[in-house]
Design an enzyme around this catalytic site. Structure first.
Site, PDB file in Angstrom:
ATOM      1  CD  GLU A 255      -6.590 -10.963   1.213  1.00  0.00           C
ATOM      2  OE1 GLU A 255      -7.462 -10.099   1.096  1.00  0.00           O
ATOM      3  OE2 GLU A 255      -5.579 -10.802   1.910  1.00  0.00           O
TER       4      GLU A 255
ATOM      5  CG  HIS B 112      -7.231   5.172   7.218  1.00  0.00           C
ATOM      6  ND1 HIS B 112      -7.687   6.118   6.346  1.00  0.00           N
ATOM      7  CD2 HIS B 112      -7.212   4.003   6.524  1.00  0.00           C
ATOM      8  CE1 HIS B 112      -7.936   5.550   5.173  1.00  0.00           C
ATOM      9  NE2 HIS B 112      -7.651   4.259   5.255  1.00  0.00           N
TER      10      HIS B 112
ATOM     11  CG  ASP C 151     -11.727  -7.084   0.690  1.00  0.00           C
ATOM     12  OD1 ASP C 151     -11.021  -6.057   0.698  1.00  0.00           O
ATOM     13  OD2 ASP C 151     -11.809  -7.858   1.659  1.00  0.00           O
TER      14      ASP C 151
ATOM     15  CD  GLU D 264     -14.293  -3.212   2.872  1.00  0.00           C
ATOM     16  OE1 GLU D 264     -15.390  -3.347   3.467  1.00  0.00           O
ATOM     17  OE2 GLU D 264     -13.623  -2.164   2.950  1.00  0.00           O
TER      18      GLU D 264
ATOM     19  NE  ARG E 237     -16.012   3.244   2.580  1.00  0.00           N
ATOM     20  CZ  ARG E 237     -16.127   4.433   2.025  1.00  0.00           C
ATOM     21  NH1 ARG E 237     -17.248   5.104   2.093  1.00  0.00           N
ATOM     22  NH2 ARG E 237     -15.117   4.968   1.371  1.00  0.00           N
TER      23      ARG E 237
ATOM     24  CG  HIS F   3      -9.291   1.231   8.068  1.00  0.00           C
ATOM     25  ND1 HIS F   3      -8.645   0.158   8.624  1.00  0.00           N
ATOM     26  CD2 HIS F   3      -9.758   0.797   6.879  1.00  0.00           C
ATOM     27  CE1 HIS F   3      -8.703  -0.866   7.805  1.00  0.00           C
ATOM     28  NE2 HIS F   3      -9.382  -0.511   6.732  1.00  0.00           N
TER      29      HIS F   3
HETATM   30  C1  UD1 Z   1     -10.176   1.375   1.637  1.00  0.00           C
HETATM   31  C2  UD1 Z   1     -10.875   0.063   1.326  1.00  0.00           C
HETATM   32  C3  UD1 Z   1     -10.793  -0.885   2.516  1.00  0.00           C
HETATM   33  C4  UD1 Z   1      -9.371  -1.038   2.998  1.00  0.00           C
HETATM   34  C5  UD1 Z   1      -8.761   0.329   3.254  1.00  0.00           C
HETATM   35  C6  UD1 Z   1      -7.325   0.155   3.606  1.00  0.00           C
HETATM   36  C7  UD1 Z   1     -12.821   0.191  -0.161  1.00  0.00           C
HETATM   37  C8  UD1 Z   1     -14.290   0.256  -0.258  1.00  0.00           C
HETATM   38  N1  UD1 Z   1     -12.290   0.270   1.066  1.00  0.00           N
HETATM   39  O1  UD1 Z   1     -10.915   2.015   2.665  1.00  0.00           O
HETATM   40  O2  UD1 Z   1     -11.285  -2.159   2.130  1.00  0.00           O
HETATM   41  O3  UD1 Z   1      -9.384  -1.767   4.208  1.00  0.00           O
HETATM   42  O4  UD1 Z   1      -8.848   1.111   2.045  1.00  0.00           O
HETATM   43  O5  UD1 Z   1      -6.818   1.247   4.291  1.00  0.00           O
HETATM   44  O6  UD1 Z   1     -12.147   0.072  -1.154  1.00  0.00           O
HETATM   45  N2  UD1 Z   1      -7.237   9.215   2.366  1.00  0.00           N
HETATM   46  C9  UD1 Z   1      -6.197  10.131   2.251  1.00  0.00           C
HETATM   47  N3  UD1 Z   1      -4.971   9.666   1.853  1.00  0.00           N
HETATM   48  C10 UD1 Z   1      -4.712   8.361   1.593  1.00  0.00           C
HETATM   49  C11 UD1 Z   1      -5.772   7.433   1.737  1.00  0.00           C
HETATM   50  C12 UD1 Z   1      -7.030   7.888   2.105  1.00  0.00           C
HETATM   51  O7  UD1 Z   1      -6.364  11.309   2.462  1.00  0.00           O
HETATM   52  O8  UD1 Z   1      -3.586   8.015   1.243  1.00  0.00           O
HETATM   53  C13 UD1 Z   1      -8.579   9.713   2.773  1.00  0.00           C
HETATM   54  C14 UD1 Z   1      -9.324  10.429   1.632  1.00  0.00           C
HETATM   55  O9  UD1 Z   1     -10.082  11.486   2.178  1.00  0.00           O
HETATM   56  C15 UD1 Z   1     -10.243   9.333   1.122  1.00  0.00           C
HETATM   57  C16 UD1 Z   1     -10.612   8.643   2.423  1.00  0.00           C
HETATM   58  O10 UD1 Z   1      -9.383   8.597   3.164  1.00  0.00           O
HETATM   59  O11 UD1 Z   1     -11.370   9.863   0.442  1.00  0.00           O
HETATM   60  C17 UD1 Z   1     -11.177   7.251   2.283  1.00  0.00           C
HETATM   61  O12 UD1 Z   1     -10.397   6.441   1.425  1.00  0.00           O
HETATM   62  P1  UD1 Z   1     -11.086   5.158   0.712  1.00  0.00           P
HETATM   63  O13 UD1 Z   1     -10.057   4.450  -0.098  1.00  0.00           O
HETATM   64  O14 UD1 Z   1     -12.321   5.567   0.021  1.00  0.00           O
HETATM   65  O15 UD1 Z   1     -11.545   4.262   1.908  1.00  0.00           O
HETATM   66  P2  UD1 Z   1     -10.737   3.532   3.048  1.00  0.00           P
HETATM   67  O16 UD1 Z   1     -11.525   3.684   4.301  1.00  0.00           O
HETATM   68  O17 UD1 Z   1      -9.329   3.934   3.029  1.00  0.00           O
HETATM   69  N1  UDP Z   2       0.079  -0.700   7.941  1.00  0.00           N
HETATM   70  C1  UDP Z   2       1.124   0.190   7.664  1.00  0.00           C
HETATM   71  N2  UDP Z   2       1.161   1.375   8.355  1.00  0.00           N
HETATM   72  C2  UDP Z   2       0.244   1.717   9.280  1.00  0.00           C
HETATM   73  C3  UDP Z   2      -0.831   0.807   9.531  1.00  0.00           C
HETATM   74  C4  UDP Z   2      -0.885  -0.387   8.835  1.00  0.00           C
HETATM   75  O1  UDP Z   2       1.988  -0.086   6.837  1.00  0.00           O
HETATM   76  O2  UDP Z   2       0.353   2.800   9.869  1.00  0.00           O
HETATM   77  C5  UDP Z   2       0.010  -1.965   7.184  1.00  0.00           C
HETATM   78  C6  UDP Z   2      -0.188  -3.241   7.980  1.00  0.00           C
HETATM   79  O3  UDP Z   2       1.048  -3.818   8.359  1.00  0.00           O
HETATM   80  C7  UDP Z   2      -0.976  -4.122   7.030  1.00  0.00           C
HETATM   81  C8  UDP Z   2      -1.742  -3.140   6.164  1.00  0.00           C
HETATM   82  O4  UDP Z   2      -1.139  -1.870   6.366  1.00  0.00           O
HETATM   83  O5  UDP Z   2      -0.122  -4.860   6.161  1.00  0.00           O
HETATM   84  C9  UDP Z   2      -3.191  -3.096   6.572  1.00  0.00           C
HETATM   85  O6  UDP Z   2      -3.841  -2.034   5.916  1.00  0.00           O
HETATM   86  P1  UDP Z   2      -5.230  -1.479   6.373  1.00  0.00           P
HETATM   87  O7  UDP Z   2      -5.426  -1.780   7.815  1.00  0.00           O
HETATM   88  O8  UDP Z   2      -5.275  -0.048   5.936  1.00  0.00           O
HETATM   89  O9  UDP Z   2      -6.257  -2.264   5.468  1.00  0.00           O
HETATM   90  P2  UDP Z   2      -6.952  -3.704   5.584  1.00  0.00           P
HETATM   91  O10 UDP Z   2      -5.894  -4.732   5.754  1.00  0.00           O
HETATM   92  O11 UDP Z   2      -7.903  -3.648   6.737  1.00  0.00           O
HETATM   93  O12 UDP Z   2      -7.685  -3.830   4.298  1.00  0.00           O
END
Ligand code: UD1
Ligand code: UDP
Length: 385
Positions: free
Chosen positions: A122, A246, A100, A136, A215, A213
């Site tokens: 999923e 995160h 999602d 999501e 939103r 993490h």
């Molecule tokens: C996204 C997903 C969320 C998922 C999460 C998993 C959407 C709308 N949200 O949210 O469903 O649960 O990923 O973690 O798609 N960033 C880094 N390095 C990284 C990753 C992220 O610096 O490797 C920072 C960046 O500043 C980026 C911000 O995190 O702009 C947000 O990342 P984004 O993918 O937009 O949203 P998540 O909160 O990670």
């Molecule tokens: N996870 C990881 N390292 C971390 C935290 C989480 O590998 O430091 C893994 C965790 O085991 C799970 C997945 O990341 O499989 C969950 O990701 P996240 O919580 O970012 O996203 P969501 O599942 O909420 O979309």
């Protein structure tokens, strides 16, 4: 691979998608009927690369989209554009998207608009609340409208789809591929990336593993989560809180100032999946707003307090291993202390449950895809043991 193999592009962009498609990519690569291509949007960067390198996946395309503080619309717009370019080159028969995220929704829509069949891995998770999780819940519902094959992880998710009028013949219950990934990780024998982590996991102090993490939790709710963790650390100096946070700066800036002065809170960078699963196995309990962690921890027998008001994963609630505590400071603290101090309350939640999978979800997903394109027969749905 045979000459007439079905071309499948698996498109993903974030850490959880990578973890959940990794076993599927492996299963597709092992099957002669399919020619699989991994396409990453790079919605995440370091957190995505960490998973790809662990599962030894080298994507054929990397759109490298991540920007610091990216907005939902910018990531969606750029992902649609980038995925469209890849489809024009690759011309896949099927596009697989997972879950999602913005990447999943954008890639699904881009494929649909090009007349390519979308397979949703999923599928069918719902909270019923359009605002939570945001965005999501909307992404999932949108994907259900454009998908030709809905791979529901559980019977409950499949029922959600049927209730919305999805053709039952397009829905298959596979289990969640996250359990396939978790079982793979459990077979890895390797030291942690950081020796200090191994020391922390083996020193014998009770560990609370925490992640946050979402939103809809950003802002006051994230600050409340940080304050709750600080309260717990102060109330229980005998306990270590391990907080692999995160990379989102909005999350880090809200939480870190509230806990960094506390000796028994270990804030780390996101852990590799190998290290995180090891930490889950070593932890006494888990505090999280993550989706994937809610699915994994029950199969390791770890109680999970979910720092959200609702969940699209009711199966573990029903099994008693997960409890919703909201992003509510007082409630997070009270429920955590109860689990630490009351052995009966702990025992009630610490039972092992596997409502999400048996490690064969990827195989069932591949079978359903073969059925969709006419190269395989229907196989039995996943039923929890
Ligand atoms: C996204 C997903 C969320 C998922 C999460 C998993 C959407 C709308 N949200 O949210 O469903 O649960 O990923 O973690 O798609 N960033 C880094 N390095 C990284 C990753 C992220 O610096 O490797 C920072 C960046 O500043 C980026 C911000 O995190 O702009 C947000 O990342 P984004 O993918 O937009 O949203 P998540 O909160 O990670
Ligand atoms: N996870 C990881 N390292 C971390 C935290 C989480 O590998 O430091 C893994 C965790 O085991 C799970 C997945 O990341 O499989 C969950 O990701 P996240 O919580 O970012 O996203 P969501 O599942 O909420 O979309």
């Amino acid at each position: 691979m045979s000459a007439a193999a079905t071309k499948v592009a698996v498109v993903y962009g974030t850490r959880p998608e990578a973890i959940k498609v990794a076993p599927l990519i492996a299963a597709l690569e092992d099957d002669e009927r399919f020619d699989a291509t991994a396409v990453v949007t790079g919605q995440h960067r370091e957190m995505l690369d960490q998973v790809n390198s662990l599962f030894e996946i080298v994507p054929r395309y990397d759109l490298d989209l991540m920007r610091p503080g990216q907005s939902l619309n910018s990531i969606v717009a750029r992902a649609i554009d980038g995925v469209d370019d890849v489809m024009l080159i690759e011309r896949p028969d099927l596009v697989v998207v997972q879950g999602d995220t913005s990447t999943a929704m954008a890639a699904g829509l881009a494929a649909f608009n090009r007349g390519i069949k979308v397979v949703h891995l999923e599928a069918g998770l719902r909270t019923g609340d359009l605002d939570s999780p945001f965005p999501e819940e909307a992404n999932r519902r949108l994907l259900s409208q454009v998908s030709r094959l809905h791979l529901a992880p559980t019977a409950h998710a499949a029922e959600n789809l049927l209730r919305e009028g999805v053709d039952p013949d397009r829905v298959r219950v596979t289990g969640n591929t996250v359990i396939d990934a978790l079982l793979t990780a459990s077979r890895w024998v390797r030291p942690s990336d950081d020796p200090a982590l191994d020391a922390l996991l083996t020193e014998g102090r009770p560990i609370i593993l925490a992640t946050a993490h979402r939103r809809e939790n950003q802002g006051d709710a994230m600050a409340a989560i940080g304050s709750a963790l600080a309260d717990i650390a102060l109330a229980r100096p005998d306990v270590t809180i391990l907080l692999p946070l995160h990379r989102n700066p909005v999350v880090r800036d809200a939480v870190i100032p509230r806990v960094e002065h506390l000796q028994n809170v270990a804030v780390t960078a996101p852990l590799s999946y190998a290290d995180f699963t090891k930490a889950m196995a070593a932890a006494k309990l888990v505090l999280t707003d993550s989706g994937g962690v809610q699915e994994e921890a029950p199969s390791l027998g770890k109680p999970v307090l979910v720092m959200r008001d609702n969940t699209e994963r009711p199966e573990a609630l029903a099994a008693g291993t997960v409890r919703l505590v909201g992003a509510n400071r007082a409630r997070i603290v009270a429920e955590t202390l109860r689990l630490l101090d009351d052995p009966r309350a702990y025992a009630e939640m610490a039972n092992t449950a596997n409502p999400y999978g048996d490690g064969l979800a990827s195989r069932r997903a591949v079978a359903a895809m073969a059925e969709l394109v006419g190269t395989g027969k229907r196989e039995a749905d996943f039923v929890p043991a």
